[in-house]
Write an enzyme that holds these catalytic residues in place. Structure first.
Site, short mmCIF file in Angstrom:
data_model
loop_
_atom_site.label_atom_id
_atom_site.label_comp_id
_atom_site.label_asym_id
_atom_site.label_seq_id
_atom_site.Cartn_x
_atom_site.Cartn_y
_atom_site.Cartn_z
CG MET A 79 25.47 23.30 -14.64
SD MET A 79 24.72 23.89 -16.17
CE MET A 79 24.64 25.67 -15.86
CG HIS A 80 21.46 24.70 -11.56
ND1 HIS A 80 21.61 25.82 -12.34
CD2 HIS A 80 20.98 23.73 -12.38
CE1 HIS A 80 21.23 25.54 -13.58
NE2 HIS A 80 20.86 24.28 -13.62
CG ASP A 235 26.11 19.14 -16.00
OD1 ASP A 235 25.58 20.19 -16.41
OD2 ASP A 235 25.52 18.38 -15.21
#
Length: 484
Positions: A79-80, A235
């Site tokens: 992520m991110h 995830d």
């Protein structure tokens, strides 16, 4: 057949399941991380494509008939990450990853704007996407001026697979731009970083179709036409789908590179002050909360490098059952910490070292330090209104019964070990591919695995672990000024 693709930090995993959710085969492609400066963490998006092709070519070589029968693909990913694309979808710079902390000043400035916590439901952490764009604007203005789309890592894979700019709610909730309760982009929050909705991908639910596999890619892998690519998930949400952690009260503890304490929620329960992440789940009208520590198995891997021993050797020296806390204490802040401190600058430490402190004492301290950090996460979840009775253990670190015993004692919760099988993010992604392609009932698909064993907390040791955790908590303020 249904295919799950999980884009992790160290590799891409491709996993095939059949219509009865039996795992048929899996393969992996390798990835490296670039760290050009302290606190930086980057990858080239082209390497994600290479690693995916590496995994898929291996599957095609061993299971060509099964690959040809794929009808749905699900995506999961780290992520991110800030993947910046120009007008022709060209990559403008290496992706800034989830564990990159360079934008801590920009994160603090955005977090000081009360709209971010109110609308996104979360603290603006340095690892989130929005502060990274603020950093690029301040430090690489020519690149920022060229940005036409911002994609999360798995959604760059989707662009390659389908030609579409699409994301979904669970991953997008980690950007600091999503109205998490409303499950839509926030024009206000985007404008605060000089961006607009035109810079964002369109949004679908994780169980919904999110594009069709391009014919050229399908042909290269020997697949037929009209292969549906699901919205997918970040995830941790994908792992929850794989573990059947979708109903309120279900929870898991993940011992991967980072550590996660994840709880599913039937309603939106933000509490940013607790430093708990409150994100959309991959299923419609569901959310989840999670506490995150940045160095779980990474802490043990670090000790392995220092000692020249592998993880199995180190943990084997401790036996199978915890006998109580050790005298050496470890703070696992090797790359800063998220929950509950939101401190990108803090660094780890050992305390209580003596002449008698050998390798086994250091190993025990590392395992206990991670467990106590997860206890911090449990207290943060409680402050956010979530109570847990038990957790299921997943991730590479969960292979150590000793470590799970420490976690059970430190949390005061039963730890369930799932029956043998692959129930991680790639499996969750494959489930989402099945749902999107067949319109199956998500709750009927996303059932939890059988439990092979349950580790109960040792009532005799609970008081000593409670005392040790209390002492452990007191070390963070003590070392803060000395390590930053």
């Amino acid at each position: 057949m249904y295919l799950g693709l999980d884009l992790g930090t160290s590799g891409v995993k491709a996993l095939l399941i059949d219509g009865d959710q039996r795992v048929v085969a899996s393969a992996n492609g390798h990835l490296d991380v670039s760290r050009p400066h302290p606190g930086w963490s980057e990858q080239e998006p082209a390497d994600w494509v290479r690693a995916t092709e590496e995994a898929l070519h291996a599957l095609k070589a061993s299971h060509s008939r099964e690959i040809a029968a794929v009808k749905g693909i699900g995506l999961s990913g780290q992520m991110h990450g800030a993947t910046l694309l120009g007008a022709g979808d060209e990559v403008l710079r290496p992706c800034i990853l989830w564990n990159d902390t360079r934008s801590f000043r920009e994160a603090a400035a955005l977090d000081a704007d009360p709209r971010f916590r109110k609308i996104s439901g979360n603290i603006v952490f340095p690892g989130f996407t929005a502060p990274k764009l603020a950093w690029v604007k301040a430090n690489e203005p020519k690149i920022f001026a060229q940005v036409r789309k911002v994609l999360l890592p798995k959604d760059y894979l989707r662009l390659w697979l389908t030609g579409e700019h699409i994301s979904e709610m669970s991953d997008s909730a980690g950007t600091s731009w999503l109205d998490t309760g409303g499950r839509r982009w926030s024009p206000e929050l985007l404008a605060a970083t000089d961006l607009g909705e035109e810079h964002m991908p369109s949004l679908v639910e994780g169980t919904a179709p999110g594009g069709i596999l391009r014919g050229s890619v399908a042909a290269r892998w020997g697949m037929g036409g009209n292969v549906v690519v699901a919205g997918g998930a970040g995830d941790n949400a994908a792992s929850a789908i794989g573990m059947g952690t979708v109903a309120e009260g279900r929870a898991f503890v993940s011992l991967g590179t980072s550590g996660v304490l994840f709880a599913a929620n039937a309603s939106y329960l933000p509490n940013p002050e607790s430093a708990v992440h409150t994100f959309c789940h991959a299923l419609p009208d569901t959310w989840h909360q999670m506490g995150v520590i940045l160095s779980a198995t990474d802490s043990l891997n670090w000790l392995c490098e220092i000692t020249g021993r592998d993880a199995q050797e180190l943990t084997a020296e401790l036996g199978d059952v915890p006998k109580g806390p050790g005298k050496v204490t470890f703070l696992p802040y090797l790359s800063g910490e998220r929950t509950p401190h939101n401190d990108a600058a803090i660094r780890g430490a050992f305390a209580g070292l003596g002449h008698e402190s050998g390798r086994a004492a250091l190993t025990q301290a590392v395992l206990e330090g991670v467990a106590f950090a997860l206890r911090d996460n449990l207290e943060a979840l409680r402050a956010a209104g979530t109570e847990l009775a038990r957790v299921t253990a997943i991730g590479g670190g969960s292979r150590s019964r000793y470590w799970l015993g420490i976690i059970a004692d430190a949390l005061g919760l039963a730890v369930e070990i799932p029956a043998d099988g692959d129930f991680g993010a790639a499996f969750g992604a494959a489930r989402l591919g099945l749902i999107a392609a067949t319109s199956a009932d998500p709750l009927a698909v996303c059932t939890p695995p059988a439990t092979s064993a349950t580790i109960e907390p040792d009532a005799r040791l609970l008081p000593s672990y409670e005392d040790a955790w209390t002492r452990w908590r007191g070390l963070y303020p003590a070392i803060k000024g000395a390590t930053t």
